[in-house]
Design a protein around this motif. Structure first.
Motif, PDB file in Angstrom:
ATOM      1  N   SER A 134       0.699  -1.268   0.144  1.00 39.36           N
ATOM      2  CA  SER A 134      -0.049  -0.006  -0.046  1.00 39.36           C
ATOM      3  C   SER A 134       0.812   1.233  -0.052  1.00 39.36           C
ATOM      4  CB  SER A 134      -0.856   0.091   1.407  1.00 39.36           C
ATOM      5  OG  SER A 134      -0.215  -0.014   2.305  1.00 39.36           O
ATOM      6  N   HIS A 135       2.007   1.068   0.738  1.00 38.29           N
ATOM      7  CA  HIS A 135       3.144   2.282   0.779  1.00 38.29           C
ATOM      8  C   HIS A 135       3.575   2.705  -0.720  1.00 38.29           C
ATOM      9  CE1 HIS A 135       2.912   2.988   4.747  1.00 38.29           C
ATOM     10  NE2 HIS A 135       3.625   1.896   5.227  1.00 38.29           N
ATOM     11  N   LEU A 136       3.735   1.528  -1.391  1.00 34.00           N
ATOM     12  CA  LEU A 136       4.415   1.730  -2.626  1.00 34.00           C
ATOM     13  C   LEU A 136       3.303   2.094  -3.747  1.00 34.00           C
ATOM     14  CD1 LEU A 136       6.351  -1.784  -3.066  1.00 34.00           C
ATOM     15  CD2 LEU A 136       7.359   0.654  -2.899  1.00 34.00           C
ATOM     16  N   ARG A 137       1.856   1.633  -3.568  1.00 37.34           N
ATOM     17  CA  ARG A 137       1.019   2.187  -4.337  1.00 37.34           C
ATOM     18  C   ARG A 137       0.701   3.691  -4.097  1.00 37.34           C
ATOM     19  NH1 ARG A 137      -2.504  -0.921  -2.572  1.00 37.34           N
ATOM     20  NH2 ARG A 137      -3.843   0.491  -1.005  1.00 37.34           N
ATOM     21  N   ILE A 138       0.843   4.291  -2.632  1.00 39.40           N
ATOM     22  CA  ILE A 138       0.888   5.560  -2.365  1.00 39.40           C
ATOM     23  C   ILE A 138       1.730   6.326  -3.147  1.00 39.40           C
ATOM     24  CG2 ILE A 138       0.802   7.180  -0.663  1.00 39.40           C
ATOM     25  CD1 ILE A 138      -0.387   4.953   1.157  1.00 39.40           C
ATOM     26  N   LEU A 139       2.950   5.789  -3.277  1.00 40.73           N
ATOM     27  CA  LEU A 139       4.007   6.433  -3.908  1.00 40.73           C
ATOM     28  C   LEU A 139       3.860   6.618  -5.360  1.00 40.73           C
ATOM     29  CD1 LEU A 139       7.151   5.444  -1.822  1.00 40.73           C
ATOM     30  CD2 LEU A 139       5.591   7.645  -1.774  1.00 40.73           C
ATOM     31  N   ASP A 140       3.175   5.483  -5.552  1.00 42.81           N
ATOM     32  CA  ASP A 140       3.140   5.669  -7.200  1.00 42.81           C
ATOM     33  C   ASP A 140       2.042   6.452  -7.658  1.00 42.81           C
ATOM     34  OD1 ASP A 140       4.959   3.470  -7.503  1.00 42.81           O
ATOM     35  OD2 ASP A 140       3.518   1.797  -7.659  1.00 42.81           O
ATOM     36  N   GLU A 199       9.649   7.314   4.482  1.00 43.02           N
ATOM     37  CA  GLU A 199      10.952   6.615   5.517  1.00 43.02           C
ATOM     38  C   GLU A 199      11.047   5.354   5.387  1.00 43.02           C
ATOM     39  OE1 GLU A 199      12.627   9.367   6.371  1.00 43.02           O
ATOM     40  OE2 GLU A 199      11.057  10.804   5.509  1.00 43.02           O
ATOM     41  N   SER A 200      10.175   4.512   4.705  1.00 41.41           N
ATOM     42  CA  SER A 200      10.020   3.254   4.814  1.00 41.41           C
ATOM     43  C   SER A 200      11.278   2.526   4.136  1.00 41.41           C
ATOM     44  CB  SER A 200       8.789   2.607   4.003  1.00 41.41           C
ATOM     45  OG  SER A 200       9.090   1.299   3.972  1.00 41.41           O
ATOM     46  N   SER A 201      12.032   1.707   4.941  1.00 44.88           N
ATOM     47  CA  SER A 201      13.153   1.115   4.458  1.00 44.88           C
ATOM     48  C   SER A 201      13.107   0.187   3.409  1.00 44.88           C
ATOM     49  CB  SER A 201      13.692   0.321   5.691  1.00 44.88           C
ATOM     50  OG  SER A 201      12.945  -1.018   5.992  1.00 44.88           O
ATOM     51  N   ASP A 202      11.576  -0.330   3.163  1.00 42.93           N
ATOM     52  CA  ASP A 202      11.783  -1.130   2.039  1.00 42.93           C
ATOM     53  C   ASP A 202      11.766  -0.309   0.751  1.00 42.93           C
ATOM     54  OD1 ASP A 202      10.599  -3.792   0.761  1.00 42.93           O
ATOM     55  OD2 ASP A 202       8.859  -2.764   0.205  1.00 42.93           O
ATOM     56  N   ILE A 203      10.865   0.806   0.590  1.00 43.52           N
ATOM     57  CA  ILE A 203      10.697   1.713  -0.363  1.00 43.52           C
ATOM     58  C   ILE A 203      12.072   2.206  -0.816  1.00 43.52           C
ATOM     59  CG2 ILE A 203       9.777   3.796  -1.272  1.00 43.52           C
ATOM     60  CD1 ILE A 203       7.218   3.349   0.421  1.00 43.52           C
ATOM     61  N   ASN A 204      12.881   2.757   0.044  1.00 45.13           N
ATOM     62  CA  ASN A 204      13.956   3.613  -0.208  1.00 45.13           C
ATOM     63  C   ASN A 204      15.050   2.448  -0.349  1.00 45.13           C
ATOM     64  OD1 ASN A 204      13.802   6.263   0.658  1.00 45.13           O
ATOM     65  ND2 ASN A 204      13.345   5.098   2.780  1.00 45.13           N
ATOM     66  N   SER A 205      15.115   1.183  -0.136  1.00 44.86           N
ATOM     67  CA  SER A 205      15.990   0.117  -0.392  1.00 44.86           C
ATOM     68  C   SER A 205      15.535  -0.377  -1.828  1.00 44.86           C
ATOM     69  CB  SER A 205      15.901  -1.193   0.477  1.00 44.86           C
ATOM     70  OG  SER A 205      14.718  -1.627   0.522  1.00 44.86           O
ATOM     71  N   ARG A 206      14.401  -0.325  -2.235  1.00 48.79           N
ATOM     72  CA  ARG A 206      14.082  -0.653  -3.593  1.00 48.79           C
ATOM     73  C   ARG A 206      14.735   0.474  -4.738  1.00 48.79           C
ATOM     74  NH1 ARG A 206       9.666  -4.116  -4.504  1.00 48.79           N
ATOM     75  NH2 ARG A 206       8.911  -4.880  -2.452  1.00 48.79           N
ATOM     76  N   ARG A 207      14.460   1.696  -4.192  1.00 53.73           N
ATOM     77  CA  ARG A 207      15.193   2.579  -4.963  1.00 53.73           C
ATOM     78  C   ARG A 207      16.563   2.779  -5.068  1.00 53.73           C
ATOM     79  NH1 ARG A 207      16.305   8.292  -3.342  1.00 53.73           N
ATOM     80  NH2 ARG A 207      16.663   9.689  -5.259  1.00 53.73           N
ATOM     81  N   LEU A 208      17.174   2.368  -4.009  1.00 51.98           N
ATOM     82  CA  LEU A 208      18.781   2.199  -3.940  1.00 51.98           C
ATOM     83  C   LEU A 208      19.021   1.080  -4.694  1.00 51.98           C
ATOM     84  CD1 LEU A 208      21.393   3.405  -2.530  1.00 51.98           C
ATOM     85  CD2 LEU A 208      21.136   1.741  -0.705  1.00 51.98           C
ATOM     86  N   GLU A 209      18.352  -0.147  -4.541  1.00 51.53           N
ATOM     87  CA  GLU A 209      18.790  -1.127  -5.401  1.00 51.53           C
ATOM     88  C   GLU A 209      18.700  -0.924  -6.970  1.00 51.53           C
ATOM     89  OE1 GLU A 209      16.215  -4.224  -4.214  1.00 51.53           O
ATOM     90  OE2 GLU A 209      17.377  -4.818  -2.213  1.00 51.53           O
ATOM     91  N   LYS A 210      17.479  -0.132  -7.273  1.00 49.26           N
ATOM     92  CA  LYS A 210      17.545   0.125  -8.858  1.00 49.26           C
ATOM     93  C   LYS A 210      18.758   0.904  -9.294  1.00 49.26           C
ATOM     94  CE  LYS A 210      14.361   2.606 -11.937  1.00 49.26           C
ATOM     95  NZ  LYS A 210      13.203   3.491 -11.958  1.00 49.26           N
ATOM     96  N   LEU A 211      19.243   2.022  -8.335  1.00 54.63           N
ATOM     97  CA  LEU A 211      20.075   2.669  -8.913  1.00 54.63           C
ATOM     98  C   LEU A 211      21.632   1.904  -8.886  1.00 54.63           C
ATOM     99  CD1 LEU A 211      19.407   6.050  -6.600  1.00 54.63           C
ATOM    100  CD2 LEU A 211      19.439   5.840  -9.070  1.00 54.63           C
ATOM    101  N   TRP A 212      21.586   1.032  -7.984  1.00 53.73           N
ATOM    102  CA  TRP A 212      22.723   0.220  -7.851  1.00 53.73           C
ATOM    103  C   TRP A 212      22.804  -0.812  -9.296  1.00 53.73           C
ATOM    104  CZ3 TRP A 212      27.524  -0.695  -6.650  1.00 53.73           C
ATOM    105  CH2 TRP A 212      28.089  -1.885  -6.459  1.00 53.73           C
ATOM    106  N   LEU A 213      21.838  -1.256  -9.636  1.00 53.75           N
ATOM    107  CA  LEU A 213      21.744  -2.359 -10.636  1.00 53.75           C
ATOM    108  C   LEU A 213      21.940  -1.437 -12.073  1.00 53.75           C
ATOM    109  CD1 LEU A 213      18.577  -4.403 -10.050  1.00 53.75           C
ATOM    110  CD2 LEU A 213      20.787  -5.043  -9.895  1.00 53.75           C
ATOM    111  N   GLY A 231      18.350   3.181   6.406  1.00 55.59           N
ATOM    112  CA  GLY A 231      17.584   2.166   6.418  1.00 55.59           C
ATOM    113  C   GLY A 231      17.449   1.382   4.774  1.00 55.59           C
ATOM    114  N   ALA A 232      17.812   2.519   3.880  1.00 50.58           N
ATOM    115  CA  ALA A 232      17.952   1.650   2.715  1.00 50.58           C
ATOM    116  C   ALA A 232      19.059   0.660   2.354  1.00 50.58           C
ATOM    117  CB  ALA A 232      17.980   2.816   1.338  1.00 50.58           C
TER     118      ALA A 232
END
Length: 475
Positions: free
Chosen positions: A68-74, A141-155, A253-254
């Motif tokens: 739901s957090h990801l949906r809100i951000l989308d 501030e969710s670690s899951d959302i920020n980690s997904r963004r960091l993983e995308k940048l790393w890939l 967190g990310a």
């Protein structure tokens, strides 16, 4: 019917049982890839159920999931990448649609931390705070959302430069780039306001006191100008800290979530020990937070040093170079200290990993240690490792304390050297000139005070990023 000899009852299989068994036989006759996919899918569902069960046992709230957090951000993404950040620039906001008050705060509330007032009142009324008194985590501030963004940048970095040449520093910079740039702009505004007040307003006030004809309007305007420069300096500095702390929490967190996911996927940790992995997750994550919170303050030093040097030369003449030169020479000394700090940090990290690993072994095999009376031997071993770690930390602390102690003295040394040489060369020195130069030096002190901490945090974060990158890949 019953079998009298064995005392067992035979039950005729029901039609439903036959259907289930026939379906299972048909599934087994499918292609291997399809069967493995179905098996993996069932395993994924089981894992999700297990995670939810464990979360409920620990008392974690599951009312709003990360999806739901990801949906809100989308939903907010189509409005613009910086839609939420631009809303914070509104001076006053009355909205309450977000769960966390910081997401509903306006500019003044965000920079003055007044959104914490209800929590402070609750703590004062109750005398203590409980978990139910704290607001739910902000969706940004969710670690899951920020980690997904960091993983995308790393890939993206790995696909462009390869796994060996990929730079985690550039990825972290891209992750924090916008917020750090805004923070640096606010810091520049802080330094400019802190410089304009002493350099121009205070100088005019000192010159006004030497006049014989009073002018009430002019004096009130000078006082109002001094008040405004101090308010701008204070509020812009508060906004800098507010943004840096939030950026640091997102980065920590990310990167910890991404690291933790990587560790969970490992089938074997190769040359890494359990102590090193624990130290990476506990200590290095805090180093990243400190770098994001304090590291950007280093950018305010050069601009103030250049402005101060130009202004002192304009006021005193060539002798104004002396005081500014003392300030400028302090920065290469900070670079030297940063190299020493990074060196001590690398040495200390290896010893800390060894100590954590040894303590982990002691806790895992405490029964055998007690059984064979090895307590004294293990305690001496741990104490020896801790003694080596303490010596390195003491050396790093000595250099850090020297730089921190020198920063306030630089103003006095620069003032004494500048005024002494100026008078020895036969130049005149008025009270307005002397007090103006001293106040300009004082405005440059803030940059000197934060420089040791900024250099230390950035050098330690550089070592931590190397350790994050050196984690073994999935095998």
């Amino acid at each position: 019917m019953k079998d009298l000899d064995l005392g067992m009852e035979y039950v005729i299989p029901s039609p439903g049982y036959r259907n289930v068994r026939e379906q299972r036989d048909q599934d087994e006759k499918k292609e291997p890839e399809d069967f493995m996919y179905q098996k993996a899918k069932r395993h994924h569902v089981d894992c999700q159920d297990a995670l939810e069960t464990a979360a409920r046992v620990e008392g974690l709230p599951l009312d709003i999931s990360m999806h739901s957090h990801l949906r809100i951000l989308d939903e907010d993404h189509h409005k613009g990448k910086y839609h939420h950040g631009l809303n914070l620039l509104k001076p006053i906001r009355m909205t309450s649609k977000h769960q966390h008050p910081v997401d509903n705060a306006g500019l003044f509330s965000f920079m003055t931390f007044s959104w914490l007032t209800p929590l402070a009142r609750t703590a004062y009324r109750k005398g203590e705070l409980f978990l139910e008194d704290i607001w739910p985590l902000s969706e940004h501030e969710s670690s899951d959302i920020n980690s997904r963004r960091l993983e995308k940048l790393w890939l993206e970095e790995v696909s462009e430069r390869g796994a060996e040449e990929a730079s985690l520093r550039s990825v972290v910079w891209k992750f924090c780039r916008t917020r750090l740039i805004v923070s640096i702009v606010c810091l520049m505004l802080t330094q400019l306001a802190g410089f304009i007040g002493p350099a121009f307003v205070v100088k005019r006030l000192l010159e006004y006191t030497q006049q014989n004809d009073p002018d009430l309007t002019y004096s009130l305007l000078l006082m109002f100008g001094l008040l405004m420069t101090e308010m701008v300096r204070s509020w812009s500095l508060a906004l800098t800290w507010a943004m840096n702390y939030r950026t640091g929490s997102r980065l920590r967190g990310a990167i910890l979530t991404m690291t933790f996911k990587k560790i969970l996927k490992l089938k074997n940790i190769k040359e890494k020990t359990m102590g090193e992995l624990i130290n990476v997750c506990s200590s290095d994550g805090q180093r990243m937070f400190e770098a994001a919170a304090v590291g950007s303050l280093l950018a305010g030093g050069p601009i103030v040093a250049i402005l101060g040097m130009i202004y002192n030369v304009f006021i005193l003449g060539p002798t104004g170079f002396l005081g500014s030169a003392i300030f400028i020479l302090f920065y290469p000394a900070m670079m030297f200290v940063s190299r020493l700090t990074a060196y001590f940090r690398r040495k200390c990290v290896s010893i800390t990993d060894e100590r954590v690993q040894k303590m982990n072994e002691v806790l895992n095999y405490i029964k055998f240690i007690k059984m064979y009376a090895w307590v004294k031997a293990f305690s001496q071993n741990v104490q020896k490792i801790r003694e080596s770690e303490r010596k390195i930390l003491e050396r790093a602390g000595y250099f850090q304390s020297i730089t921190v102690g020198i920063a306030p003295i630089v103003v006095v040394i620069a003032s004494v050297v500048t005024f002494s040489v100026h008078m020895l060369l036969g130049y005149d020195l008025s009270a307005a000139q002397a007090f103006t130069v001293v106040t300009v030096f004082n405005s440059m002190t803030f940059a000197l005070k934060v420089t040791p901490f900024s250099v230390k945090s950035l050098s330690e974060a550089s070592v931590s990023m190397e350790r994050f990158k050196q984690l073994p890949s999935t095998v």
